[in-house]
Design an enzyme around this catalytic site. Structure first.
Site, short mmCIF file in Angstrom:
data_model
loop_
_atom_site.label_atom_id
_atom_site.label_comp_id
_atom_site.label_asym_id
_atom_site.label_seq_id
_atom_site.Cartn_x
_atom_site.Cartn_y
_atom_site.Cartn_z
N LYS A 53 33.81 27.22 -14.54
CA LYS A 53 35.06 26.75 -15.15
C LYS A 53 36.04 27.98 -15.31
CE LYS A 53 33.03 22.46 -17.49
NZ LYS A 53 33.10 21.84 -18.57
N GLU A 92 41.90 31.59 -20.27
CA GLU A 92 42.89 31.05 -21.22
C GLU A 92 42.19 30.33 -22.42
OE1 GLU A 92 46.74 29.98 -18.97
OE2 GLU A 92 45.08 29.77 -17.65
#
Length: 674
Positions: A636, A640
């Site tokens: 993943k 951010e």
């Protein structure tokens, strides 16, 4: 692994956009609008053109030919209208940067017909409307159940408004471009960009050229945080200036120019309402966001979007309202939407925990959904609860006294806070090429390494797929002439590029000498699951009783982000995001002058960002998470999620320390004194 390009960077061999050599190079310096709204009446460049060394002046007096005016921020000098203070209204090309700047500042006189302007966002603005979509194509509103009925039946409610200010990305490398026109009419740009292929396509469209006639080179980029994710005016200006001067042209925006011309995070006004039963289970959630865009273009940030996936509640509503002001167009900044949105939601969850008398970690666990609460899709994996529990263990949460404002160490009030994090796990179609050359393996893909270590992680992925040592793999990135790849943004880089690299390497193993891949069909099959990374942020703060100064002794982030491919790079990304989130909580804000419409603190002397001295102990860890529904690597995005939730954790800790709830970022001493 150490960064494969590390030696080149520390020895100076790595070239950035402005550093490429060229023969007979010229320089361009912008002239920016000194009014906030109005019309250009005249452009007098007589003195500039008479200055020795000046080669050309660009302005709307003689609009340069363009192929497209669709992007109003890039359609330079095509209109006499001024939409915001700092907009590009002219530019001077000269043999030296000093001459260009002197002539631009003192040799070009612009006459204006100024009009009244409106630059301040407010919740009752008469121009507010609901956009059709919010970034990156989500519905602006979602509704499920009866929200008002859910609040009516709630035993405990929270109804609060939170605000976040204008924020600027401020990457270390400024936005810079060198444009070179070849004799055959082809254009090469050395541009500081987060996506060479997308940048190439946009520039070609604006200039009216076929994409194959334009090449963008960007092997090394000194940060972006989203501000280099789309083409900026500096690239178009450099190309126009080089065409006008008949020679290569360089442009590096100054720090102050960047504040006007390279995007920013929109300020937000967010009303969050939560209702819960006596056990703390949510009966209703409502998250209403108000934000701004420019009069030139619409950009609507997805501020309320994270609320759609976080907690179970039968009655739900999220809305976005937008107003077009006389300001530059906002754009992406690290975790657009999730970052400001989770500050509001996670602050409200802390307020609900206090009001209900429930530990804030337990409150979140009690509202953990079995499926995505908005669309009923199963999560490909969701380990938020594991992150909260592991973080509580590492942080020493057990036995925490929930009462605020009672822990003193000399003159310092001490508090701790927690908040959750989330970020979507997406990927975009990309292509890659893998070959055998002189006994080693070469991977080519037009990915962007903006300081995140993309070369290194792609080297690792290729080596694992090929069953060879990383030292035998060379990865070439950052050039639109390479196989097309998606941009570096949305925490999609590794997932997107890595998928293409894996498939190309698999094809190479079958074919022997070369393998190519296009993941379009693979990506189109990414349906049936809700894919997100999750995390838990913990903060300890100390607040001076007399001055309101806030210090942060500890930050801890615990993340569930699939398979962590390269731990050293991953920790760097998590810690960087958390540091940026702490800066958002305590110091970052761009102040707008209502009178003249400009940004007041438009440099790093006055716009404060967090540095190493601002947090004593910062740690980022992750739990083992296997997710077979993501991509060939099971990874993943992590670029951010580190910033998401950090500001709320700090704000919640400040409340725990002082008993004062600050809902308007940043949490500066005047908001705590007294």
């Amino acid at each position: 692994m150490n960064r494969v390009e590390g030696r080149d960077k520390v020895t100076g061999r790595a070239r950035y956009a402005f550093e490429y050599p060229a023969e007979d190079v010229a320089y361009v310096h912008p002239v920016q609008a000194s009014v906030t709204r109005g019309r250009i009446l005249s452009v007098d460049a007589t003195d500039a053109l008479a200055t020795p060394g000046v080669l050309a002046v660009l302005s709307c007096a003689e609009p340069p030919a363009l192929g497209s005016r669709e992007d109003a921020e890039l359609a330079l000098f095509q209109s006499d209208q001024v939409a915001y203070r700092g907009q590009l209204v002219a530019a001077v090309v000269a043999r030296t940067p000093e001459t260009a700047r002197e002539a631009a500042e003192h040799g070009v006189r612009i006459g204006y017909d100024a009009e009244p302007h409106d630059v301040l966002l407010r919740a009752d603005h008469p121009g507010l409307y609901t956009p059709e979509k919010v970034n990156p194509g989500m519905p602006a509103e979602t509704r499920r159940g009866d929200v008002e009925a859910g609040f009516a039946e709630a035993a405990v409610t929270v109804d609060a408004t939170y605000t976040t200010p204008t924020l600027h990305n401020n990457p270390m490398e400024p936005h810079a471009t060198m444009a070179v026109w070849e004799e055959n009419g082809d254009l090469t740009l050395y541009d500081s960009t987060q996506g060479a292929a997308d940048d190439r396509d946009t520039i070609a469209e604006v200039l009216g050229l076929p994409p194959e006639r334009v090449r963008v080179v960007a092997p090394h980029v000194g940060g972006g945080f989203g501000s280099k994710g789309t083409t900026r005016p500096n690239a178009i200006l450099a190309a126009l200036a080089a065409r006008a001067a008949g020679r290569p042209v360089k442009l590096a925006l100054t720090r102050q120019q960047m504040y006007d011309l390279t995007g920013y995070r929109t300020p937000t006004i967010q009303r969050v309402r939560l209702g819960a039963d006596a056990e703390g289970r949510l009966t209703a959630i409502s998250h209403e966001a108000v934000e701004q865009s420019s009069t030139l273009m619409e950009f609507a940030e997805q501020t309320a979007a994270p609320t759609r996936v976080m907690y179970a509640a039968p009655n739900r509503r999220t809305t976005h309202r937008l107003v077009r002001l006389d300001v530059p167009t906002p754009s992406w900044m690290r975790a657009p939407g999730e970052c400001p949105g989770m500050f509001a939601l996670e602050s409200a969850m802390d307020e609900l925990a206090v009001a209900a008398g429930i530990d804030p970690i337990q409150l979140r666990i009690r509202n953990e959904p079995d499926v995505d609460p908005e669309n009923d899709l199963p999560f490909s994996s969701r380990n938020l609860v594991a992150c909260l529990r592991e973080g509580a263990r590492r942080f020493g949460w057990e036995g925490r006294d929930p009462r605020p404002g009672i822990r003193l160490d000399g003159r310092w009030l001490i508090g701790t806070g927690v908040a959750a994090s989330t970020y979507p796990s997406r990927r975009m179609a990309s292509t890659a090429d893998a070959t055998v050359e002189d006994g080693d393996f070469v991977i080519r893909i037009a990915a962007a390494d903006i300081g995140t270590g993309a070369r290194t992680v792609l080297t690792r992925i290729a080596a694992e797929t090929l069953g060879t040592a990383p030292e035998r793999v060379r990865v070439e990135v950052g050039d639109s002439a390479l196989p097309r790849a998606s941009l570096a943004g949305g925490s999609m880089g590794t997932a997107s590029w890595g998928s293409a690299v894996v498939r190309a390497c698999e094809a190479l193993l079958k074919n022997g000498e070369r393998g190519t891949a296009d993941t379009t069909e693979d990506v189109e099959g990414d349906t049936g699951f809700s894919r997100h990374a999750f995390g838990a942020q913990f903060a300890e703060v100390r607040v001076d009783l007399d001055t309101g100064e806030v210090r942060v002794p500890r930050l801890l982030g615990v993340f569930a982000a699939g398979r962590i491919l390269e731990p050293k790079l991953a920790r760097s990304q998590f810690v960087g995001g958390m540091t940026m989130g702490m800066g958002m909580a305590l110091m970052e804000q761009t102040i707008v002058d209502e009178r003249d419409g400009g940004f007041l603190n438009h440099d790093l002397a006055q716009y404060h960002v967090a540095a190493c001295a601002d947090v004593q102990d910062i740690d980022a860890v992750w739990i083992e998470e296997e997710d077979p529904h993501l991509n060939p690597m099971g990874a993943k995005g992590i670029g951010e999620i580190g910033i998401v939730g950090t500001a709320a954790a700090v704000a919640n800790a400040v409340h725990h320390a002082t008993g004062r709830r600050v809902r308007d970022l940043p949490i500066t001493p005047p908001k705590l004194v007294g």
